[in-house]
Design an enzyme around this catalytic site. Structure first.
Site: not given
Ligand code: XMP
Length: 513
Positions: A55, A82-83, A169, A171, A227, A369
């Site tokens: 965050g 992280c946060y 991170h 991710e 989309d 996407k």
């Protein structure tokens, strides 16, 4: 009830990326807000693990987002990123240091072999850091399990309490072995078994639309892109012929696009698309407007007004189905949000007017996407549509910097078509995630024959990306760029200079506005 991992969202741009990585492991994931944690813990016995996201705030600030302490009972494994890690440190009375300087980018980290999180990964890895704070003093009962080259604590854990923290991170793709670290948490620490698939996503999305629309009717906004086509196919499964598919031609589509979309929707997918030519009203709503956010808002507003009108005309339609995907949502975060900052208003999300007569349904809101493309493949949507380059809702209006005029639209359309043709002929088109031309509202001096010219500048942009959240500029060979430049300056009246954008995202965004 399927077992799940819960991700608590503290406002990081990457929260959905955590969820997406876990979906890729075929585990069901839910994202919840910090104030929903208590009710979540009360209502659910199938939570196998909790992840606290990153965050933008500092845990040392008085209004920093917080969560219930009940999470740390030791029964459910917790991983803070992280946060999230700093929040754990704060709870267990460690010390989090706030530094003025933000550490941002690649960092070398040494990991301990003893931690279950670092099973099967090398001792030294390069990771992606993005933080202002770090853990200076470990809480009691915690051990440090990774350190940066500058001696900053990069990971800690208290295996006895089932609590883990990582400063970097895992991710994002920039972190080496990031997915493996996450896998170790999900499978080894939490003990999850893979049992959730994208087919389950489709079933849920169809059920949700059925529940919402019941026996009513909906209008669906098709733009011809991946989309909106996937969203329409899901809606079609849910409510069949009670769906009215409309393409609003705002006049900012690429050359020849409206006709070709209409054809392939009818011929390939059996969707009878109603095209509304609203180009004049869109152009006049942008008259004199140069601010990018204002442009996006006006286009968003006009778009909804056209849909409302059509819904009324078709009689008693109360819902609008849109193909909003996650990158639209995150970058359009409400300006009032305390946790996320607004980057730009994607017209089908943040650019929406406050008052509208249609309820919006966005079945793809949580997907990226490439996940949308995979859902599309499951729904048998042809490759030709699935592999179309992303194209922004506001179209080339946001690729004309400054005021949008008919003359400028024509210039961008022509330059864009030439760039596309050049990339196609050279075989580069399929190696690129997205490519387009941008018109800069400045003029520069040139020469043709013995004549001085004073013409517009066209910028070409081509990027590679996985999900649009980050991107790197494509290293197109000089001869291909030279060909595009030559053709544009020869064939597009009013342009005497072409430049190539060599900026990644971040720090730039993909579109220029
Ligand atoms: P940016 O420019 O924010 O774009 O880096 C990320 C991706 O999103 C597309 N984009 C949009 N898509 N409505 C959309 O449906 C929009 O308003 C919009 N703005 C940007 C952009 O083309 C890129 O693929």
């Amino acid at each position: 009830m399927k077992e799940k991992i819960v991700v608590i969202d503290f406002g990081s741009q990457y929260t959905q990326l955590i969820a997406r990585r876990i979906r890729e492991m075929n585990i069901y994931t839910e994202i919840v807000q910090p104030d929903e944690v208590d009710s979540m813990l009360n209502g659910s016995s199938n939570i196998k693990g909790i992840i606290l996201s990153g965050g933008p705030k500092s845990v040392n600030l008085p209004n920093a987002p917080d969560v219930s302490l009940r999470m740390f009972s030791g029964k459910i494994p917790v991983l803070g990123i992280c946060y999230g890690m700093q929040l754990i440190a704060k709870y267990f009375k460690g010390k989090v240091r706030s530094s003025e300087k933000r550490e941002y980018g690649h960092t070398l980290v040494r990991c301990s072999k003893k931690s279950p999180l670092f099973k099967d990964i090398p001792q030294d890895i390069t990771v992606w850091m993005s933080h202002g704070d770090d853990v200076q003093i470990l809480p009691k009962g915690f051990v440090e399990t990774a350190k940066t080259e500058n001696g900053v604590c990069a990971a800690f854990e208290s295996p006895y309490n089932n609590i883990y923290g990582i400063q970097f991170h895992v991710e994002v793709t920039q972190t080496e072995y990031g997915t493996q670290i996450l896998r170790n948490f999900i499978f080894d620490v939490c003990g999850c078994k893979p049992n959730w698939f994208l087919e389950d996503f489709i079933t849920n999305a169809v059920e949700e639309i059925k529940k919402e629309v019941r026996d009513g009717r909906a209008v669906c906004a098709l733009s011809g892109g991946v989309d909106s086509t996937v969203a329409a196919m899901i809606a079609n499964k849910a409510i069949g012929n009670r769906l009215l598919a409309i393409l609003v031609d705002h006049g900012f589509m690429r050359k020849g696009e409206v006709g070709s979309i209409k054809r392939y929707m009818r011929d390939e997918l059996g969707i009878n698309l109603k095209v509304i030519d609203a180009s004049n009203e869109f152009l006049s709503t942008l008259k004199g407007i140069t601010d990018p956010e204002e442009k996006r808002k006006r286009i968003g507003e006009q778009f909804i007004r056209v849909f409302e009108r059509e819904a009324l005309r078709a009689g008693n339609i109360r819902y609008l189905i849109q193909g909003t995907i996650y990158s639209d949502v995150i970058e359009s975060a409400a300006s009032g949000s305390t946790t996320i900052s607004r980057i730009k208003s994607h017209h089908n999300v943040g650019g929406l007017p406050e008052k509208m007569n249609l309820r919006i349904i966005e079945p793809l809101r949580t997907l990226f996407k490439d996940e949308v493309r995979r859902v599309g493949a499951i729904l048998n949507i042809p490759e030709q549509i699935l592999n179309r380059q992303p194209f922004p809702g506001p179209g080339i209006a946001i690729r004309i910097l400054g005021e949008v005029t008919s003359e400028r639209i024509e210039i961008v359309r022509k330059a864009d078509a030439i760039f596309r043709e050049t990339l196609e002929e050279s075989g580069w088109k399929k190696r690129i995630w997205q490519s387009f031309a941008v018109l800069l509202p400045i003029r520069s001096v040139g020469v043709i024959g013995d004549e001085r010219t004073y013409g517009y500048v066209v910028a070409l942009r081509a990027v590679n990306s996985v999900e649009g959240m980050t991107a790197s500029w494509s290293e197109i060979p000089p001869d291909v760029l030279r060909k595009a430049s030559k053709r544009i300056t020869n064939e597009v009246t009013g342009v005497n200079r072409v430049v190539y954008d060599i900026t990644d995202k971040p720090p730039a965004t993909i579109e220029w506005e």
